[in-house]
Design a protein around this motif. Structure first.
Motif, PDB file in Angstrom:
ATOM      1  N   LEU A 277       0.827  -1.201   0.000  1.00 19.34           N
ATOM      2  CA  LEU A 277       0.000   0.000   0.000  1.00 19.34           C
ATOM      3  C   LEU A 277       0.866   1.257   0.000  1.00 19.34           C
ATOM      4  O   LEU A 277       0.650   2.188  -0.788  1.00 19.34           O
ATOM      5  N   ASP A 278       1.871   1.282   0.881  1.00 13.95           N
ATOM      6  CA  ASP A 278       2.772   2.440   0.946  1.00 13.95           C
ATOM      7  C   ASP A 278       3.575   2.582  -0.341  1.00 13.95           C
ATOM      8  O   ASP A 278       3.843   3.702  -0.807  1.00 13.95           O
ATOM      9  N   LEU A 279       3.980   1.449  -0.923  1.00 11.48           N
ATOM     10  CA  LEU A 279       4.748   1.507  -2.167  1.00 11.48           C
ATOM     11  C   LEU A 279       3.929   2.110  -3.302  1.00 11.48           C
ATOM     12  O   LEU A 279       4.426   2.929  -4.080  1.00 11.48           O
ATOM     13  N   TYR A 280       2.674   1.711  -3.415  1.00 11.59           N
ATOM     14  CA  TYR A 280       1.815   2.283  -4.451  1.00 11.59           C
ATOM     15  C   TYR A 280       1.658   3.785  -4.254  1.00 11.59           C
ATOM     16  O   TYR A 280       1.732   4.571  -5.213  1.00 11.59           O
ATOM     17  N   LYS A 281       1.436   4.180  -3.014  1.00 11.64           N
ATOM     18  CA  LYS A 281       1.235   5.601  -2.731  1.00 11.64           C
ATOM     19  C   LYS A 281       2.493   6.406  -3.052  1.00 11.64           C
ATOM     20  O   LYS A 281       2.421   7.495  -3.633  1.00 11.64           O
ATOM     21  N   GLU A 282       3.654   5.899  -2.655  1.00  9.13           N
ATOM     22  CA  GLU A 282       4.895   6.637  -2.892  1.00  9.13           C
ATOM     23  C   GLU A 282       5.217   6.709  -4.381  1.00  9.13           C
ATOM     24  O   GLU A 282       5.602   7.762  -4.898  1.00  9.13           O
ATOM     25  N   ALA A 283       5.055   5.591  -5.086  1.00  7.57           N
ATOM     26  CA  ALA A 283       5.402   5.566  -6.510  1.00  7.57           C
ATOM     27  C   ALA A 283       4.534   6.524  -7.309  1.00  7.57           C
ATOM     28  O   ALA A 283       5.001   7.154  -8.260  1.00  7.57           O
ATOM     29  N   ALA A 284       3.276   6.664  -6.939  1.00 10.36           N
ATOM     30  CA  ALA A 284       2.369   7.532  -7.688  1.00 10.36           C
ATOM     31  C   ALA A 284       2.773   8.995  -7.615  1.00 10.36           C
ATOM     32  O   ALA A 284       2.450   9.780  -8.513  1.00 10.36           O
ATOM     33  N   THR A 285       3.512   9.382  -6.564  1.00  9.30           N
ATOM     34  CA  THR A 285       3.917  10.779  -6.432  1.00  9.30           C
ATOM     35  C   THR A 285       4.901  11.199  -7.523  1.00  9.30           C
ATOM     36  O   THR A 285       5.096  12.397  -7.750  1.00  9.30           O
ATOM     37  N   ALA A 286       5.529  10.223  -8.183  1.00  7.74           N
ATOM     38  CA  ALA A 286       6.482  10.542  -9.250  1.00  7.74           C
ATOM     39  C   ALA A 286       5.772  10.920 -10.546  1.00  7.74           C
ATOM     40  O   ALA A 286       6.417  11.373 -11.488  1.00  7.74           O
ATOM     41  N   CYS A 287       4.451  10.728 -10.602  1.00 10.08           N
ATOM     42  CA  CYS A 287       3.678  11.054 -11.807  1.00 10.08           C
ATOM     43  C   CYS A 287       2.511  11.937 -11.401  1.00 10.08           C
ATOM     44  O   CYS A 287       1.508  11.433 -10.883  1.00 10.08           O
ATOM     45  N   ARG A 288       2.637  13.209 -11.626  1.00 15.42           N
ATOM     46  CA  ARG A 288       1.586  14.139 -11.226  1.00 15.42           C
ATOM     47  C   ARG A 288       0.264  13.782 -11.899  1.00 15.42           C
ATOM     48  O   ARG A 288       0.182  13.612 -13.104  1.00 15.42           O
ATOM     49  N   GLY A 289      -0.774  13.655 -11.076  1.00 12.27           N
ATOM     50  CA  GLY A 289      -2.100  13.340 -11.596  1.00 12.27           C
ATOM     51  C   GLY A 289      -2.443  11.863 -11.578  1.00 12.27           C
ATOM     52  O   GLY A 289      -3.607  11.490 -11.769  1.00 12.27           O
ATOM     53  N   LEU A 290      -1.461  10.996 -11.343  1.00 10.91           N
ATOM     54  CA  LEU A 290      -1.715   9.552 -11.297  1.00 10.91           C
ATOM     55  C   LEU A 290      -2.121   9.148  -9.883  1.00 10.91           C
ATOM     56  O   LEU A 290      -1.398   9.419  -8.920  1.00 10.91           O
ATOM     57  N   SER A 291      -3.253   8.499  -9.745  1.00  7.77           N
ATOM     58  CA  SER A 291      -3.698   8.016  -8.437  1.00  7.77           C
ATOM     59  C   SER A 291      -3.011   6.706  -8.091  1.00  7.77           C
ATOM     60  O   SER A 291      -2.866   5.819  -8.945  1.00  7.77           O
ATOM     61  N   TRP A 292      -2.614   6.577  -6.838  1.00  6.46           N
ATOM     62  CA  TRP A 292      -1.997   5.332  -6.388  1.00  6.46           C
ATOM     63  C   TRP A 292      -2.946   4.148  -6.534  1.00  6.46           C
ATOM     64  O   TRP A 292      -2.516   2.999  -6.655  1.00  6.46           O
ATOM     65  N   THR A 293      -4.254   4.435  -6.560  1.00  8.05           N
ATOM     66  CA  THR A 293      -5.225   3.350  -6.649  1.00  8.05           C
ATOM     67  C   THR A 293      -5.123   2.604  -7.976  1.00  8.05           C
ATOM     68  O   THR A 293      -5.442   1.413  -8.046  1.00  8.05           O
TER      69      THR A 293
END
Length: 397
Positions: A277-293
């Motif tokens: 869960l934390d990995l998905y959330k952190e990785a999504a921050t590298a792409c503006r507008g992409l939801s971790w979901t």
């Protein structure tokens, strides 16, 4: 396990700018464990940090194209329900928010008071201490495998063989401890505590707790001399972990070390996500507008969050099921160990974010649909991923 469908090669496009996530978390710092009969002032944990220990006074990978309703998202970290085995089946994953370690056994009345704190949902108390294994001091918890498995990272929680081994009085260690201490599954090793029993290694996996590198059964923990109820894990969803730390500290009083597991950072290691869960959330921050979901949904469809990491019949590999040629173009060294490892979720998940971003996922709408389609060329696949992403958003909003 059902056979995997052939997976088309992902098309390569010029990537947009996507930085690697921050350095990931390992090891232990600032935890204090008590164990009778072992005089240890400061010991290095097998996973790389330094822990002060007190003396005695103290889903299957992608489905077939047949239309199916999207699976529901259970409470806790993104993980599907597991069943069967000699231990109680896993019903859900309980992400630990706070870890409290006392100088000695924490009284039952105080544990009950923690459980009654506002919005605290789950509490588990465990025995613990520092033991010696292969000439190294290793911080150890003695646990009930049926109850404790839900507090570990998703892939570990679902590994029935690991918990069955623990129930059979074999010991389990973190992946780092297994590598650094050169432990082999099925081999017997002396474990030095108040006594020195020889225990068999039952397996290894990420334990998800800073500085805790070994689990034993309750009976083995009693034999070794671990201190009963020396540590408490607390889950309080929807509450600031800092507030939980403050409330737990107030209940337990001076001399207890209470750690916010969300903010934990080992010396020189920048902070590591403790689960998918934390990995998905952190990785999504590298792409503006992409939801971790979206990443979480892809991770569930592709490998059941790392449980079925391939290879597929088409040769796709890892928790996010990359084809090797695509990985060479979009792979990310997320944990900064000098290697972009297709099998490592700390690399593969930010790699998936980079690939999606390069195909316009951060712009949402039709661009997001097209980006997911590029990940796997099937409209049913896109619809399933987006439906799951909405389910994750509803569950974790």
């Amino acid at each position: 396990m059902r056979p995997r469908r052939p997976k088309p090669e992902k098309k390569q496009r010029g990537p947009q700018s996507a930085g690697a996530p921050s350095r990931t978390r390992r090891g232990g710092r600032g935890l204090r464990l008590a164990v009778a009969g072992i005089a240890v002032l400061a010991v290095a944990s097998a996973s790389g940090g330094v822990i002060a220990a007190l003396t005695e006074d103290a889903e299957p990978a992608a489905d077939s194209p047949r239309a199916q309703p999207p699976p529901s998202v259970p409470p806790g970290d993104p993980v599907n329900v597991a069943t069967g085995g000699e231990v109680a089946p896993l019903r859900r994953v309980v992400p630990p928010d706070v870890l409290a370690v006392g100088r000695g056994s924490i009284p039952a009345a105080k544990i009950k008071k923690i459980a009654s704190l506002g919005r605290v949902r789950d509490v588990v108390a465990v025995a613990g201490g520092a033991v010696q294994l292969q000439g190294r001091q290793v911080n150890t918890f003695a646990v009930d495998p049926s109850a404790f498995r839900s507090w570990t990272p998703p892939g570990t929680a679902k590994d029935n063989a690991l918990w069955e081994a623990l129930a059979a009085d074999r010991f389990v260690v973190s992946t780092a401890a297994a590598e650094q201490l050169r432990l082999n599954r099925g081999m017997r090793y002396p474990v030095v505590g108040r006594t020195m029993p020889e225990l068999t290694m039952g397996g290894s996996g990420p334990l998800g707790l800073p500085g805790i590198d070994m689990l034993v059964s309750g009976s083995s923990g009693g034999q070794i001399g671990l201190v009963p109820n020396v540590a408490v894990l607390v889950n309080a969803p929807g509450v600031s972990p800092a507030k939980v730390v403050k409330a737990v500290t107030k209940v337990l009083g001076p001399g207890t070390n209470v750690v916010n597991l969300h903010d934990y950072q080992a010396p020189g290691d920048g902070g590591r996500p403790s689960g998918y869960l934390d990995l998905y959330k952190e990785a999504a921050t590298a792409c503006r507008g992409l939801s971790w979901t979206v990443l979480a949904a892809i991770g569930q469809v592709e490998s059941d969050h790392g449980r079925n990491a391939g290879p597929s019949s088409a040769g796709a590999l890892g928790p996010m099921q990359f084809m090797p040629a695509t990985w060479r173009a979009y792979g990310v060294d997320g944990d900064r160990d000098g290697k972009a490892d297709i099998m490592n979720p700390y690399d593969a998940i930010p790699g998936a974010a980079k690939y999606l971003c390069a195909n316009g996922a951060g712009r949402g709408g039709k661009q997001l649909y097209n980006a997911v389609y590029q990940y796997n060329h099937a409209h049913w696949y896109v619809q399933k991923v987006l439906s799951l992403a909405r389910a994750y958003a509803a569950r974790f909003s």
